[in-house]
Design a protein around this motif. Structure first.
Motif, short mmCIF file in Angstrom:
data_model
loop_
_atom_site.label_atom_id
_atom_site.label_comp_id
_atom_site.label_asym_id
_atom_site.label_seq_id
_atom_site.Cartn_x
_atom_site.Cartn_y
_atom_site.Cartn_z
N LEU A 69 90.07 9.77 25.05
CA LEU A 69 89.38 9.77 23.76
C LEU A 69 88.40 10.93 23.65
O LEU A 69 88.26 11.53 22.58
N SER A 70 87.71 11.26 24.74
CA SER A 70 86.76 12.38 24.69
C SER A 70 87.50 13.70 24.51
O SER A 70 87.04 14.59 23.80
N LYS A 71 88.68 13.83 25.14
CA LYS A 71 89.48 15.04 24.94
C LYS A 71 89.95 15.15 23.50
O LYS A 71 89.95 16.23 22.92
N LYS A 75 89.02 18.10 20.87
CA LYS A 75 90.08 18.86 20.19
C LYS A 75 89.85 18.85 18.67
O LYS A 75 89.99 19.87 18.01
N LYS A 76 89.46 17.70 18.13
CA LYS A 76 89.18 17.62 16.70
C LYS A 76 87.98 18.47 16.33
O LYS A 76 87.95 19.11 15.29
N ALA A 81 85.66 23.38 13.76
CA ALA A 81 84.90 24.62 13.90
C ALA A 81 85.70 25.81 13.40
O ALA A 81 85.17 26.71 12.77
N LYS A 82 87.02 25.79 13.66
CA LYS A 82 87.86 26.88 13.19
C LYS A 82 87.96 26.88 11.67
O LYS A 82 87.99 27.93 11.04
N LYS A 83 88.00 25.71 11.07
CA LYS A 83 88.10 25.61 9.61
C LYS A 83 86.84 26.11 8.93
O LYS A 83 86.88 26.74 7.88
#
Length: 86
Positions: A69-71, A75-76, A81-83
């Motif tokens: 869940l932390s991974k 990832k989300k 951040a990219k968006k």
């Protein structure tokens, strides 16, 4: 000899069993949705199980689920951040 009765929370057991059966039925209806452990755990948590109980019902252990869940959250976060940079 005094007969001892064990106090046991049967409603909790019944609830966990029903949540597991709901997961199995949902996996039959949409197998692609429940391929990952995190999807199974999130479904079971939505049914009212704690994260630890959901981990066991999904066939794993709480430590492994916490890592997964932390991974997934990390990832989300990277996707968000990219968006925002665009």
């Amino acid at each position: 000899m005094v007969k001892q009765t064990a106090e046991f929370d049967w409603l909790s057991v019944i609830g966990k069993c029903l949540a597991y059966l709901c997961l199995e039925q949902a996996k039959r209806e949409d197998p692609d949705k429940f391929k990952t452990l995190t999807n199974k755990v999130e479904f079971l948590r939505g049914m009212g199980l704690s994260q630890d109980d959901a981990a066991y019902a999904a066939g794993s252990n709480p430590a492994s689920v916490s890592v997964q869940l932390s991974k997934q959250r990390a990832k989300k976060g990277m996707k968000r951040a990219k968006k925002t940079k665009r």
